[in-house]
Design an enzyme around this catalytic site. Structure first.
Site, PDB file in Angstrom:
ATOM      1  N   GLU A  35      -7.180  -3.269   2.142  1.00 50.33           N
ATOM      2  CA  GLU A  35      -6.214  -3.135   3.076  1.00 50.33           C
ATOM      3  C   GLU A  35      -5.170  -4.197   3.044  1.00 50.33           C
ATOM      4  O   GLU A  35      -4.977  -4.924   4.076  1.00 50.33           O
ATOM      5  CB  GLU A  35      -7.192  -3.118   4.297  1.00 50.33           C
ATOM      6  CG  GLU A  35      -7.914  -2.104   4.451  1.00 50.33           C
ATOM      7  CD  GLU A  35      -7.628  -1.033   5.760  1.00 50.33           C
ATOM      8  OE1 GLU A  35      -6.948  -1.322   6.323  1.00 50.33           O
ATOM      9  OE2 GLU A  35      -8.504  -0.115   5.676  1.00 50.33           O
TER      10      GLU A  35
HETATM   11  N1  CAA Z   1       4.207  -2.386  11.341  1.00 47.09           N
HETATM   12  C1  CAA Z   1       5.127  -1.341  11.565  1.00 47.09           C
HETATM   13  N2  CAA Z   1       6.438  -1.385  10.587  1.00 47.09           N
HETATM   14  C2  CAA Z   1       6.293  -2.390   9.751  1.00 47.09           C
HETATM   15  C3  CAA Z   1       5.286  -3.312   9.780  1.00 47.09           C
HETATM   16  C4  CAA Z   1       4.231  -3.154  10.601  1.00 47.09           C
HETATM   17  N3  CAA Z   1       3.110  -4.085  10.438  1.00 47.09           N
HETATM   18  N4  CAA Z   1       5.450  -4.302   8.928  1.00 47.09           N
HETATM   19  C5  CAA Z   1       6.678  -3.845   8.429  1.00 47.09           C
HETATM   20  N5  CAA Z   1       7.176  -2.779   8.879  1.00 47.09           N
HETATM   21  C6  CAA Z   1       8.333  -2.122   8.508  1.00 47.09           C
HETATM   22  C7  CAA Z   1       9.588  -3.013   8.556  1.00 47.09           C
HETATM   23  O1  CAA Z   1       9.942  -3.273   9.884  1.00 47.09           O
HETATM   24  C8  CAA Z   1      10.424  -2.482   7.701  1.00 47.09           C
HETATM   25  O2  CAA Z   1      11.203  -1.685   8.363  1.00 47.09           O
HETATM   26  P1  CAA Z   1      12.689  -1.564   8.784  1.00 47.09           P
HETATM   27  O3  CAA Z   1      13.421  -1.942   7.362  1.00 47.09           O
HETATM   28  O4  CAA Z   1      13.417  -0.537   9.429  1.00 47.09           O
HETATM   29  O5  CAA Z   1      12.892  -3.017   9.628  1.00 47.09           O
HETATM   30  C9  CAA Z   1       9.554  -1.715   6.729  1.00 47.09           C
HETATM   31  O6  CAA Z   1       8.328  -1.348   7.540  1.00 47.09           O
HETATM   32  C10 CAA Z   1       9.467  -2.288   5.393  1.00 47.09           C
HETATM   33  O7  CAA Z   1       8.853  -3.600   5.720  1.00 47.09           O
HETATM   34  P2  CAA Z   1       8.965  -4.726   4.878  1.00 47.09           P
HETATM   35  O8  CAA Z   1      10.409  -5.118   4.285  1.00 47.09           O
HETATM   36  O9  CAA Z   1       8.361  -6.037   5.224  1.00 47.09           O
HETATM   37  O10 CAA Z   1       8.050  -4.474   3.469  1.00 47.09           O
HETATM   38  P3  CAA Z   1       7.824  -5.264   2.337  1.00 47.09           P
HETATM   39  O11 CAA Z   1       8.198  -4.324   1.164  1.00 47.09           O
HETATM   40  O12 CAA Z   1       8.690  -6.350   2.191  1.00 47.09           O
HETATM   41  O13 CAA Z   1       6.189  -5.535   2.418  1.00 47.09           O
HETATM   42  C11 CAA Z   1       4.042  -6.412   2.833  1.00 47.09           C
HETATM   43  C12 CAA Z   1       5.641  -6.106   3.126  1.00 47.09           C
HETATM   44  C13 CAA Z   1       3.525  -7.010   3.939  1.00 47.09           C
HETATM   45  C14 CAA Z   1       4.054  -7.151   1.385  1.00 47.09           C
HETATM   46  C15 CAA Z   1       3.538  -5.129   2.623  1.00 47.09           C
HETATM   47  O14 CAA Z   1       3.815  -4.337   1.322  1.00 47.09           O
HETATM   48  C16 CAA Z   1       1.963  -5.018   2.471  1.00 47.09           C
HETATM   49  O15 CAA Z   1       1.275  -5.117   3.502  1.00 47.09           O
HETATM   50  N6  CAA Z   1       1.322  -4.833   1.149  1.00 47.09           N
HETATM   51  C17 CAA Z   1       0.025  -4.773   1.116  1.00 47.09           C
HETATM   52  C18 CAA Z   1      -0.370  -3.253   1.050  1.00 47.09           C
HETATM   53  C19 CAA Z   1      -1.804  -2.968   1.441  1.00 47.09           C
HETATM   54  O16 CAA Z   1      -2.338  -3.511   2.321  1.00 47.09           O
HETATM   55  N7  CAA Z   1      -2.429  -1.850   0.807  1.00 47.09           N
HETATM   56  C20 CAA Z   1      -3.599  -1.418   1.052  1.00 47.09           C
HETATM   57  C21 CAA Z   1      -3.932   0.100   0.652  1.00 47.09           C
HETATM   58  S1  CAA Z   1      -5.123   0.821   1.633  1.00 47.09           S
HETATM   59  C22 CAA Z   1      -6.689   0.114   1.033  1.00 47.09           C
HETATM   60  O17 CAA Z   1      -6.904  -0.979   0.626  1.00 47.09           O
HETATM   61  C23 CAA Z   1      -7.838   0.914   1.087  1.00 47.09           C
HETATM   62  C24 CAA Z   1      -8.299   2.039   1.906  1.00 47.09           C
HETATM   63  O18 CAA Z   1      -8.788   2.905   1.525  1.00 47.09           O
HETATM   64  C25 CAA Z   1      -7.694   2.139   3.141  1.00 47.09           C
END
Ligand code: CAA
Length: 381
Positions: free
Chosen positions: A364
């Protein structure tokens, strides 16, 4: 009381007690065997559902318990104290429910949430790919519109319980590069073209299967798209914010179990004529473990509180995830150390707990990504 429930309401303590009783009676006897053999039991999820523990934060009208994350984290912690894998399973089945309740339309809510909330169905969150883990928005799976359907093609990786799932939330590219080109879809078990690839051989959490998922010309009706085209990453990131609180709660349960086991051992094990707890090297280590557990717990409770109040909680969820999972890694490692030779064997649960804690620093969003989220909040215009 060492593990007190200060700051918890009667309802929260009631849910926690219910989950603890079930986890101790039903999961404890099977966990070591099932971790060894990688056996996932759907009955456990169904029974948790019968107790109302698989849909805690969704409304009663949709078959949930109508409670909040403050109740949810207590239940997850108790399940995790016996099995990190079942805690993750409940948390991941919660993700589609939370997504659909907030961002789904009425028909989607009615069709999918009750089955998941009751524990009858299992959920899965289909985001990561070989080339897009931390950089989730660079995913390459495509969704091409064809009349009243989208046709999905791509390969997803590290997908929790995909082999058991009935409802999947999958992110796929409907537009150009970057986050704005991604949309979110509801997929159902039985749709033609959803194929299971390899099952990962993992360090731990073996009860919960981690799958490669191949999407080969999967025809998904347009009504299964969540929100608008291009909103997929917002749907995913918002879900991950909530999911990070449950992963943090899982870490609390794992850490607590390790502290309980290590302190029991330190009381019973005598060397040089006295219990090893009475040596400062061990006693102070346990005191630090307890301190770190309690301080992480406060931050997890705060994130859950903010979410329940409808206030912004992304940063606090990231903090909870980092602090609780790093704490669990340290605490379980120290617990193995306190048990010494025994700690390194499978006679005691601490080595399993240590392996489970490691996964939580990765899923996550890695803890490096959580720090990225937190550090971005410090940026001044
Ligand atoms: N809530 C809602 N919207 C959000 C948000 C949030 N927390 N964070 C960003 N956004 C929106 C932004 O506002 C943006 O939209 P706009 O352009 O319209 O403003 C859009 O989403 C993209 O945001 P960013 O430009 O900030 O995105 P980024 O590409 O720079 O990435 C990051 C940011 C924090 C690195 C993100 O990619 C991230 O969290 N990466 C980790 C992914 C992850 O957690 N993967 C886990 C997979 S699931 C798992 O592990 C196991 C399972 O089975 C569940």
């Amino acid at each position: 009381m060492i593990f007190d429930t200060t700051f918890e309401t009667e309802a929260q303590i009631e849910i926690r007690t219910l989950a603890r009783k079930f986890a101790q009676e039903r999961i404890r006897p099977i966990v070591e065997h099932d971790e060894e053999t990688g056996t996932f039991r759907r009955d456990i999820i169904r029974e948790l559902g019968n107790l109302g523990l698989t849909g805690i934060p969704v409304s009663e009208a949709l078959g949930g318990a109508g409670l909040g994350y403050q109740e949810y984290i207590g239940a997850i912690e108790e399940i995790a104290a016996e099995s990190g894998a079942y805690a993750v399973s409940v948390a991941v089945t919660g993700l589609p429910q939370v997504i659909l309740e907030k961002q789904g339309n009425e028909a989607q809510k009615q069709k999918y949430i009750p089955k998941l909330a009751s524990g009858e169905g299992i959920g899965s969150f289909v985001l990561s790919e070989a080339g897009s883990g931390s950089d989730a928005a660079s995913l390459r799976t495509t969704a091409v519109r064809d009349g009243n359907h989208y046709v999905l093609n791509g390969t997803k990786l590290w997908i929790t319980q995909a082999d058991e799932a009935d409802v999947f939330i999958a992110m796929a590219r409907t537009g150009g590069p970057g986050a704005k080109g991604v949309s979110a879809f509801i997929l159902e078990k039985g749709m033609s073209g959803i194929l299971m690839g390899k099952r990962e051989k993992k360090m731990g959490m073996n009860i919960s299967h981690t799958m490669e998922v191949l999407l080969e010309n999967v025809r998904v009706p347009v009504e299964n798209r969540i929100a608008e085209e291009g909103d997929g990453m917002k749907v995913a990131f918002a879900a991950l914010d909530s999911g990070r609180i449950t992963i943090a709660a899982t870490a609390l349960g794992i850490a607590r179990s390790a502290i309980e086991c290590a302190s029991r051992h330190a009381n019973l094990r005598e060397q040089f004529g006295k219990p090893i707890l009475e040596f400062q090297g061990v006693g102070f280590m346990l005191a630090d473990m307890l301190n770190e557990y309690h301080s992480a717990k406060l931050v997890v409770q705060k994130a859950a509180f903010l979410k329940d109040q409808g206030l912004p909680f992304s940063i606090q969820a990231a903090q909870a995830k980092v602090l609780a999972t790093d704490m669990a890694m340290k605490v379980t490692t120290d617990a193995v150390q306190i048990l010494g030779g025994s700690g390194y064997t499978r006679e005691f649960p601490v080595e399993r707990l240590m392996r489970e804690a490691k996964m939580l620093q990765i899923v996550e969003g890695t803890n490096q990504i959580q720090r990225l989220v937190i550090s971005r909040a410090l940026k001044q215009d």
